[in-house]
Design a protein around this motif. Structure first.
Motif, short mmCIF file in Angstrom:
data_model
loop_
_atom_site.label_atom_id
_atom_site.label_comp_id
_atom_site.label_asym_id
_atom_site.label_seq_id
_atom_site.Cartn_x
_atom_site.Cartn_y
_atom_site.Cartn_z
N VAL A 102 -4.02 8.30 -8.90
CA VAL A 102 -3.60 6.90 -8.97
C VAL A 102 -2.26 6.82 -9.70
O VAL A 102 -1.97 7.64 -10.56
N PRO A 103 -1.46 5.84 -9.36
CA PRO A 103 -0.17 5.70 -10.05
C PRO A 103 -0.34 5.14 -11.46
O PRO A 103 -1.35 4.53 -11.79
N LEU A 104 0.68 5.35 -12.24
CA LEU A 104 0.74 4.71 -13.55
C LEU A 104 1.10 3.24 -13.35
O LEU A 104 1.92 2.90 -12.49
N LYS A 105 0.52 2.41 -14.17
CA LYS A 105 0.81 0.97 -14.08
C LYS A 105 2.31 0.70 -14.27
O LYS A 105 2.89 -0.13 -13.58
N ARG A 106 2.92 1.45 -15.16
CA ARG A 106 4.34 1.21 -15.44
C ARG A 106 5.24 1.58 -14.27
O ARG A 106 6.42 1.22 -14.24
N GLU A 140 -7.98 7.90 -16.13
CA GLU A 140 -8.78 7.15 -15.16
C GLU A 140 -8.15 5.78 -14.87
O GLU A 140 -7.50 5.18 -15.73
N ALA A 141 -8.39 5.30 -13.66
CA ALA A 141 -7.91 3.97 -13.27
C ALA A 141 -8.57 2.93 -14.16
O ALA A 141 -9.78 2.94 -14.37
N ASP A 142 -7.76 2.01 -14.70
CA ASP A 142 -8.28 0.97 -15.57
C ASP A 142 -7.67 -0.41 -15.29
O ASP A 142 -7.98 -1.38 -15.97
N PRO A 151 -6.00 0.72 -7.31
CA PRO A 151 -6.27 1.20 -8.67
C PRO A 151 -5.00 1.80 -9.29
O PRO A 151 -4.24 2.49 -8.62
N VAL A 152 -4.79 1.51 -10.56
CA VAL A 152 -3.70 2.09 -11.33
C VAL A 152 -4.21 2.43 -12.73
O VAL A 152 -5.26 1.94 -13.14
N SER A 153 -3.46 3.25 -13.44
CA SER A 153 -3.85 3.69 -14.77
C SER A 153 -2.76 3.35 -15.78
O SER A 153 -1.58 3.59 -15.53
N ALA A 154 -3.16 2.83 -16.92
CA ALA A 154 -2.19 2.54 -17.98
C ALA A 154 -1.73 3.81 -18.67
O ALA A 154 -0.60 3.89 -19.13
N TYR A 185 0.85 -1.20 0.00
CA TYR A 185 0.00 0.00 0.00
C TYR A 185 0.88 1.26 0.00
O TYR A 185 0.65 2.20 -0.78
N HIS A 186 1.90 1.31 0.85
CA HIS A 186 2.78 2.47 0.91
C HIS A 186 3.54 2.65 -0.42
O HIS A 186 3.77 3.78 -0.86
N PHE A 187 3.94 1.55 -1.04
CA PHE A 187 4.60 1.58 -2.34
C PHE A 187 3.68 2.24 -3.37
O PHE A 187 4.09 3.10 -4.14
N TRP A 188 2.40 1.84 -3.39
CA TRP A 188 1.39 2.41 -4.29
C TRP A 188 1.22 3.91 -4.01
O TRP A 188 1.23 4.73 -4.92
N LYS A 189 1.05 4.23 -2.74
CA LYS A 189 0.79 5.61 -2.33
C LYS A 189 1.94 6.54 -2.76
O LYS A 189 1.70 7.66 -3.21
N ALA A 190 3.18 6.08 -2.66
CA ALA A 190 4.34 6.89 -3.03
C ALA A 190 4.42 7.13 -4.53
O ALA A 190 5.13 8.05 -4.97
N ARG A 191 3.69 6.39 -5.33
CA ARG A 191 3.74 6.51 -6.78
C ARG A 191 2.53 7.20 -7.38
O ARG A 191 2.43 7.32 -8.60
N ARG A 192 1.61 7.67 -6.54
CA ARG A 192 0.43 8.37 -7.07
C ARG A 192 0.84 9.61 -7.85
O ARG A 192 1.79 10.29 -7.50
N CYS A 193 0.08 9.89 -8.89
CA CYS A 193 0.35 11.09 -9.69
C CYS A 193 -0.86 12.03 -9.62
O CYS A 193 -1.75 11.84 -8.79
#
Length: 173
Positions: free
Chosen positions: A30-34, A137-139, A130-133, A18-26
């Motif tokens: 939501v973060p980019l999938k990449r 929007e998250a997909d 949730p992440v976005s390609a 969760y923290h890894f995801w949170k640190a990558r939000r844009c």
């Protein structure tokens, strides 16, 4: 996201994910999938990760980690989530997964799996992120699951038809 959400997560790997995801939000929230490059993650996470892609009506299972495959006894990569679950479970999961994407909000849930006709039960915890390609929007959903290994079934024991009982879902705010 409030600390209360993170505090409800009991499994350290899931909390760290969760923290890894949170640190990558844009900017979209939501973060980019990449940004989930496998080389930037602890190796112990990779076997526990599943990636789902929203295709407008169904969720395509893009990747299932080896830990999940070993516990479940099958690899549903390339299949639709809604096609591999019993109808009542598929509907519930579909609604929950759609809410993760439309809210752009993580969900954490835990419960007990009934392991087929054996009568055995196994606690699990799961985080949906949730992440976005594309940066919009998250997909996609990046999911991590853990099972209580003290109760893990032997390799090849299928849980596909099992229905979690006492499912508790916690949403990030």
């Amino acid at each position: 996201m409030p600390a209360a959400f993170v505090e409800r997560i009991s499994e350290p790997r899931i909390k760290d994910f969760y923290h890894f995801w949170k640190a990558r939000r844009c900017a979209s929230g939501v973060p980019l999938k990449r940004s989930f490059d496998p080389t930037s993650m602890p190796p112990a996470w990779l076997p526990r990760i599943t990636i789902y892609q929203w295709l407008g009506e169904k969720f395509l299972i893009r990747l299932v980690g080896t830990y999940v495959v070993d516990i479940d006894g099958l690899n549903p990569t390339g299949r639709f989530l809604e096609d591999i679950l019993p109808p009542e479970m598929a509907e519930q999961r579909h609604e929950m997964f759609r809410a993760v994407l439309t809210r752009s909000m993580p969900a954490y849930y835990r419960g007990i799996y009934n392991l087929g006709d054996s009568g055995r039960k196994m606690p699990f915890e799961r985080l949906l992120l949730p992440v976005s390609a594309s940066g919009g929007e998250a997909d996609h959903i990046m999911a991590m699951i853990t099972f209580d290994q003290r109760l893990a079934p032997r390799r090849g024991f299928s849980m596909t038809g099992s229905m979690p009982e006492d499912l508790e879902v916690i949403w990030a705010e």
